[in-house]
Design an enzyme around this catalytic site. Structure first.
Site, PDB file in Angstrom:
ATOM      1  N   ASP A  97       0.868  -1.186   0.000  1.00 13.96           N
ATOM      2  CA  ASP A  97       0.000   0.000   0.000  1.00 13.96           C
ATOM      3  C   ASP A  97       0.903   1.234   0.000  1.00 13.96           C
ATOM      4  OD1 ASP A  97      -3.268   0.344   1.186  1.00 13.96           O
ATOM      5  OD2 ASP A  97      -2.008   2.047   0.656  1.00 13.96           O
ATOM      6  N   CYS A 221     -15.115   5.416  -3.986  1.00 14.59           N
ATOM      7  CA  CYS A 221     -15.553   5.207  -2.610  1.00 14.59           C
ATOM      8  C   CYS A 221     -15.799   6.544  -1.909  1.00 14.59           C
ATOM      9  CB  CYS A 221     -14.483   4.395  -1.892  1.00 14.59           C
ATOM     10  SG  CYS A 221     -14.876   3.972  -0.219  1.00 14.59           S
ATOM     11  N   CYS A 281      -5.503 -14.211 -20.193  1.00 15.29           N
ATOM     12  CA  CYS A 281      -5.326 -15.615 -19.785  1.00 15.29           C
ATOM     13  C   CYS A 281      -5.351 -16.617 -20.943  1.00 15.29           C
ATOM     14  CB  CYS A 281      -6.370 -16.016 -18.736  1.00 15.29           C
ATOM     15  SG  CYS A 281      -8.024 -16.251 -19.375  1.00 15.29           S
TER      16      CYS A 281
HETATM   17 ZN   LIG Z   1      -9.118 -14.291 -19.030  1.00 12.73          ZN
END
Ligand SMILES: [Zn+2]
Length: 284
Positions: A97, A221, A281
Site C-alpha cells: 500500500d 468510494c 489468460c
Molecule cells: Zn481471461
C-alpha cells in the site's frame, strides 16, 4: 491448555488428516506436508479451533504455514483479509500500500487506529499483524502496484489477494497473475454491495474474462460511500477464498463471481467462463 487436551487435539488432527487422505481429492494448490513435519504445542493450541474442523486438520494447517500471500491494499478489504490470514497461520504475508492512514479511513479499515493517522498503511498494518501472530513473516511494501512492477512483486508468491480500489491496478494484477500462473482472489465493495471471485490462471475464468473492460465513470468510494461492515463481509469472503485455494479444503468461487447485496442480504453466484481470446489468460 492441559496436556491431555493438547494430545486429544493432535490425535484428532492426525485422524482427520488421515481420513481425508483416503477419501478426498488432492488439494488444488497446497503442497503436501513434508515427511515428519508436525505442529508444535503452541501451534496446536493457537490453531485448535480450526484444527478440530473436519474440513481442516493438520495437513491444511501445514499447507497454510508454508504459503506466501501478497495482499494488495491495506484498506477496508485488505484489513480483514490480512487479519484472518495472519490469525489462521499463513507463513508469509506481504502487504502492499502506498497510502498513509487518514481519519476518514478509520470507520472501515480495522488495522488502523486513531494514533496511526499519517503513518504509512503498510507499516501500520504490519505492526498490528505482528502483534496478532508473531510466527507470521510480515513484509510491508510502501508502493503502488502497476503494470511495471506487478510481475516482480508476484515472484515467490503462492497467491495474491487484490484489495485495491483502482481498476488499473486490478487489471494489472490480473494480467500479472495470469502471466505468472499465480492464483488470485479478487474483491470489490461499494456502498452496501460487492463481489468476490477466485481465479486459477489457465484453469478458470480470469477477472478480464468476466469483466473485459473497466466500467465507465465508476463511482469512487469517496463519492459513493461505503459501510464498514459491508467491506468486512467482502474482505472476510476473500480471506476464506484464499484459505480454500491454498489448502483445497473446499471449492473456491471460480468460473464466475459471487455478487453480494448487503442491503437486501442476497448473495448470488454469477457464472462465467474463460474467453478464448482473453488478452490476459488465453494461452494462444
Ligand atoms: Zn481471461
Amino acid at each position: 491448555m492441559s496436556g491431555s487436551r493438547r494430545s486429544f487435539l493432535r490425535d484428532l488432527a492426525s485422524a482427520v488428516a488421515s481420513a481425508k487422505e483416503a477419501t478426498a481429492p488432492p488439494p488444488v494448490q497446497a503442497a503436501q506436508p513434508p515427511p515428519g513435519a508436525d505442529l508444535s504445542d503452541a501451534e496446536v493450541e493457537r490453531y485448535s479451533r480450526q484444527l478440530v474442523l473436519p474440513e481442516w486438520g493438520a495437513a491444511a494447517q501445514l499447507a497454510l504455514s508454508e504459503a506466501s500471500v501478497l495482499v494488495i491494499g491495506a484498506g477496508a478489504l485488505g484489513a480483514p483479509v490480512a487479519l484472518y490470514l495472519a490469525g489462521a497461520g499463513i507463513g508469509r504475508l506481504g502487504i502492499v500500500d502506498d497510502d498513509a492512514v487518514e481519519l476518514s479511513n478509520l470507520h472501515r479499515q480495522l488495522l488502523h487506529f486513531t494514533p496511526d493517522v499519517g503513518v504509512p498503511k503498510a507499516e501500520s498494518a504490519a505492526a498490528k499483524l505482528r502483534f496478532l501472530n508473531p510466527d507470521v513473516v510480515v513484509e510491508p511494501y510502501q508502493l503502488r502496484v502497476d503494470a511495471d512492477n506487478a510481475a516482480a512483486l508476484l515472484e515467490g508468491q503462492d497467491l495474491v489477494v487484490d484489495c485495491s480500489d483502482s481498476f488499473p491496478t486490478r487489471y494489472a494484477v490480473n494480467a500479472a497473475c495470469c502471466a505468472g500462473g499465480v492464483p488470485l482472489v479478487e474483491g470489490g465493495v461499494l456502498g452496501m454491495s460487492g463481489l468476490v471471485m477466485s481465479i486459477r490462471p489457465g484453469r478458470t475464468a480470469c477477472y478480464r474474462c468476466a469483466f473485459p473492460s473497466p466500467p465507465e465513470d465508476a463511482p469512487r468510494c469517496a463519492d459513493a460511500g461505503v459501510l464498514g461492515p459491508a467491506a468486512g463481509v467482502v474482505g472476510s469472503l476473500q480471506a476464506l477464498e484464499a484459505m480454500k485455494l491454498l489448502t483445497g479444503v473446499a471449492p473456491a468461487i471460480a468460473d464466475g463471481f459471487l455478487s453480494v447485496d448487503l442491503a437486501t442480504a442476497e448473495f448470488m453466484r454469477v457464472r462465467t467462463s474463460r474467453h478464448e481470446d482473453c488478452p490476459d489468460c488465453a494461452t494462444g
